[in-house]
Scaffold this motif. Structure first.
Motif, short mmCIF file in Angstrom:
data_model
loop_
_atom_site.label_atom_id
_atom_site.label_comp_id
_atom_site.label_asym_id
_atom_site.label_seq_id
_atom_site.Cartn_x
_atom_site.Cartn_y
_atom_site.Cartn_z
N THR A 111 1.98 -3.24 -6.27
CA THR A 111 3.36 -2.72 -6.52
C THR A 111 3.78 -2.78 -7.84
O THR A 111 4.84 -2.13 -8.28
N THR A 112 2.96 -3.29 -8.85
CA THR A 112 3.29 -3.37 -10.30
C THR A 112 2.75 -1.83 -10.75
O THR A 112 3.66 -1.16 -11.64
N MET A 113 1.33 -1.46 -10.45
CA MET A 113 1.30 -0.24 -11.35
C MET A 113 1.85 0.95 -10.37
O MET A 113 1.92 2.01 -10.91
N SER A 114 2.46 0.75 -9.22
CA SER A 114 3.45 2.04 -8.77
C SER A 114 4.78 1.79 -9.16
O SER A 114 5.61 2.59 -8.83
N THR A 115 5.02 0.90 -10.04
CA THR A 115 6.37 0.45 -10.35
C THR A 115 7.45 0.32 -9.10
O THR A 115 8.49 1.08 -9.08
N ALA A 169 -5.70 15.07 -9.20
CA ALA A 169 -5.40 13.73 -8.39
C ALA A 169 -6.85 12.90 -8.69
O ALA A 169 -6.91 11.77 -8.46
N GLY A 170 -8.02 13.72 -8.58
CA GLY A 170 -9.21 13.19 -8.86
C GLY A 170 -9.24 12.44 -10.29
O GLY A 170 -9.81 11.47 -10.27
N GLN A 171 -8.72 13.28 -11.11
CA GLN A 171 -8.80 12.83 -12.68
C GLN A 171 -8.08 11.36 -12.67
O GLN A 171 -8.43 10.48 -13.27
N ILE A 172 -6.70 11.25 -12.06
CA ILE A 172 -5.96 10.09 -12.25
C ILE A 172 -6.19 8.99 -11.33
O ILE A 172 -5.95 7.99 -11.71
N SER A 173 -6.75 9.33 -10.35
CA SER A 173 -7.30 8.23 -9.15
C SER A 173 -8.01 7.27 -9.75
O SER A 173 -7.60 5.99 -9.56
N TRP A 174 -9.05 7.42 -10.26
CA TRP A 174 -9.84 6.58 -10.86
C TRP A 174 -9.16 5.82 -12.02
O TRP A 174 -9.51 4.24 -12.30
N ILE A 175 -8.38 6.27 -12.70
CA ILE A 175 -7.70 5.74 -13.76
C ILE A 175 -6.57 4.72 -13.13
O ILE A 175 -6.57 3.49 -13.66
N TYR A 176 -5.89 5.13 -12.19
CA TYR A 176 -4.86 4.57 -11.64
C TYR A 176 -5.55 3.22 -10.81
O TYR A 176 -4.99 2.03 -10.79
N VAL A 177 -6.80 3.51 -10.19
CA VAL A 177 -7.49 2.44 -9.73
C VAL A 177 -8.07 1.33 -10.73
O VAL A 177 -7.84 0.10 -10.48
N ALA A 178 -8.45 1.87 -11.73
CA ALA A 178 -9.08 0.81 -12.78
C ALA A 178 -7.87 -0.07 -13.38
O ALA A 178 -7.95 -1.15 -13.36
N LEU A 179 -6.58 0.70 -13.34
CA LEU A 179 -5.52 -0.19 -14.00
C LEU A 179 -4.85 -1.24 -13.04
O LEU A 179 -4.66 -2.11 -13.37
N THR A 180 -5.13 -0.88 -11.76
CA THR A 180 -4.75 -1.72 -10.53
C THR A 180 -5.63 -2.97 -10.50
O THR A 180 -5.29 -3.92 -10.60
N VAL A 181 -7.01 -2.63 -10.82
CA VAL A 181 -7.97 -3.74 -10.51
C VAL A 181 -7.86 -4.48 -11.88
O VAL A 181 -7.61 -5.78 -11.71
N LEU A 182 -7.49 -4.13 -13.00
CA LEU A 182 -7.19 -5.08 -14.27
C LEU A 182 -6.02 -5.88 -14.16
O LEU A 182 -6.22 -6.98 -14.66
N ASN A 183 -5.05 -5.05 -13.50
CA ASN A 183 -3.77 -5.74 -13.22
C ASN A 183 -3.94 -6.82 -12.24
O ASN A 183 -3.55 -8.08 -12.33
N MET A 204 0.83 -1.14 0.06
CA MET A 204 0.09 -0.03 0.08
C MET A 204 0.80 1.32 -0.14
O MET A 204 0.68 2.05 -0.64
N LEU A 205 2.02 1.26 0.73
CA LEU A 205 2.79 2.41 0.77
C LEU A 205 3.44 2.76 -0.67
O LEU A 205 3.57 3.88 -1.10
N GLN A 206 3.65 1.52 -1.32
CA GLN A 206 4.26 1.81 -2.64
C GLN A 206 2.98 2.52 -3.65
O GLN A 206 3.37 3.07 -4.48
N TRP A 207 1.74 1.93 -3.59
CA TRP A 207 0.68 2.26 -4.14
C TRP A 207 0.24 3.81 -4.03
O TRP A 207 0.26 4.53 -5.02
N PHE A 208 0.54 4.09 -2.86
CA PHE A 208 0.40 5.67 -2.42
C PHE A 208 1.29 6.26 -3.13
O PHE A 208 1.13 7.61 -3.45
#
Length: 482
Positions: free
Chosen positions: A215-219, A181-195, A134-138
């Motif tokens: 930890t993949t989506m956060s590289t 942050a609001g715009q990218i948050s749900w895109i970031y979440v969506a890609l994480t869920v797909l992953n 979670m720390l990496q994702w944040f």
């Protein structure tokens, strides 16, 4: 006079929000019957209470905008405060990490570096493993906001070239940061869920799929196993490679795709150069594996693509100990890690656009030497590169090399050998993850290092993640006199 209240106000609420998220690993530990659930409750209470107190105490100093000084200070202080509070569960848990180790791990997480001082991950409490992820994702989503809002406005390392795409923000940094942050948050979440779903589809356990998606989506590269991706060789490596590339692309392009236009992602010279670099390096590494190590094609190609993508993006996953492949891969991976992904992504290191600008400047200089009376202008994506951007990029390269050299010397003074010192300095400043050598290489970790080296590397991870100059500037007298 410098007013610290707006900075403390923002940091306080971010700290309180971080504390609230500690309830998630608490519930996970409760589900798995781990006694460490109480550790997260204790940490959450401390973090939320102190964070809220900071904000309430400084609320009377909040204004609509931040000065340049306040923005620089906020950008740096956030990446100090959040890891400091994020380290609490590591200290209070059954693993009983010392403060230096806890801070190293938390900083490595928030900066998405991926270096670790923890071993025995396979038997570690699930809550602690999830908290690391979670720390990496944040940290991943945080650095996207910093790269899209703060760094272009502060003209750090040539990032001002993206001001038009990151939107105009001067005088309204915080409102614009919240909007982006609001715009990218749900895109970031969506890609994480797909992953996560993709990892489940190729055989990962649900818990591992969630952690590795974070930890993949956060590289970032933290894993739930000491063997990292060596536990999941095969199809998961292809999935990880795809999503590491997606996480390394500019998130502003995803916003544009959602808005209805996909053309910019195909026209972006950064993306074309980045993908071409990965493809070329993967082919070279595959051929080396086939010819030099007698590997069969699919395995050689898979390991080449996965490890090249992991290192160049700064994720730092390891599926094998590539040091056993020979001298060439070791040297190659050292320099590959200094390339980095695209600006405005979760990727780290130098970034591909700076190399494009450097090459354009060198090309122009060669043309001027060969034709002294000609007029040549370096260009990026078809546009002339402003002199201020060129100077900023050159300053970044100089400071990057100087910082790496000084850190390597300081590490060697603590008793580390040359390989560990040099690769440790590079992996910290470039936020890559594993270093080289028997100690901090892909088959080892940073636990054996002395405390002084760990503190140096912790500071270097912060400096590297915030593009060097945005941290260095706050230590100058001119900054405080402005």
């Amino acid at each position: 006079m410098f007013d610290l209240r707006p900075v403390v106000y923002v940091i306080g609420w971010l700290v309180a929000a971080l504390g609230a998220t500690m309830l998630i690993p608490m519930l996970v530990d409760l589900y798995f019957g781990r006694p460490d659930w109480a550790v997260f409750l204790q940490s959450a209470v401390i973090t939320v209470t102190l964070g809220a107190a900071m904000s309430i105490a400084s609320a009377n100093g909040v204004s609509a905008g931040l000065s340049v000084q306040q923005t620089f200070f906020l950008t740096t202080l956030v990446w100090v405060a959040l890891p400091a509070f994020g380290a609490l569960p590591f200290i209070f848990s059954e693993i009983g990490a010392r403060p230096v180790d806890a801070m190293f791990e938390a900083m490595s997480g928030m900066t998405t570096t991926g270096s670790t001082v923890f071993s025995g991950l396979d038997a570690m409490p699930e809550g602690i493993l999830l908290w690391r992820s979670m720390l990496q994702w944040f940290g991943g989503i945080g650095i996207i906001v910093v790269a899209m809002v703060f760094l272009p406005e502060l003209r750090v390392g040539g990032m001002q070239i993206f001001r038009s795409e990151a939107f105009e923000t001067m005088g309204k940094v915080l409102p614009r940061a919240a909007e982006i942050a609001g715009q990218i948050s749900w895109i970031y979440v969506a890609l994480t869920v797909l992953n996560m779903l993709a990892y489940l589809a190729v055989g990962m356990t649900p818990f591992d799929a969630v952690n590795h998606a974070l930890t993949t989506m956060s590289t970032g590269g933290f894993s739930t196993h000491d063997a990292s991706f060596g536990v999941y060789q095969g199809a998961p490596e292809y999935v990880a490679s795809i999503f590491m590339i997606l996480a390394s692309l500019p998130f502003v392009r995803y916003i544009q795709i959602v808005a209805g236009t996909a053309k910019p992602i195909f026209r972006d010279s950064q993306i074309r150069a980045y993908v071409a670099t990965i493809f070329t390096l993967a082919i070279v590494m595959t051929l080396y594996r086939l010819i030099g190590n007698g590997d069969h094609f699919e395995h050689g190609f898979r390991e080449g693509v996965f490890n090249v993508t992991s290192i160049i993006s700064g994720t730092g996953y390891a599926s094998v100990d590539y040091q056993l492949w020979g001298t060439f891969p070791v040297v190659a991976f050292f320099f590959i890690g200094l390339i980095g992904g695209c600006a405005g992504s979760t990727a780290c290191s130098v970034k591909i656009f700076r190399y494009q600008i450097l090459i354009a400047a060198i090309k122009t200089r060669i043309q001027q030497i060969s034709a002294p009376h000609g007029v040549f202008t370096p260009r990026f994506e078809g546009r002339p590169i402003p002199e201020a951007v060129l100077s900023s990029v050159m300053a970044f390269f100089v400071m990057f090399v100087v910082s790496l050299g000084i850190l390597a010397v300081l590490l060697s003074m603590t008793g580390l050998d040359m390989v560990t010192s040099l690769s440790g300095a590079a992996t910290a400043i470039a936020n890559i993850g594993p270093g080289l050598g028997d100690t901090i290489g892909p088959a080892g970790n940073f636990a054996p290092l002395n405390d002084t080296a760990k503190w140096l590397l912790t500071a270097a991870m912060l400096v590297g993640r915030l593009e060097l100059l945005s941290v260095y500037v706050i230590f100058t007298l001119r900054f405080w006199r402005a």
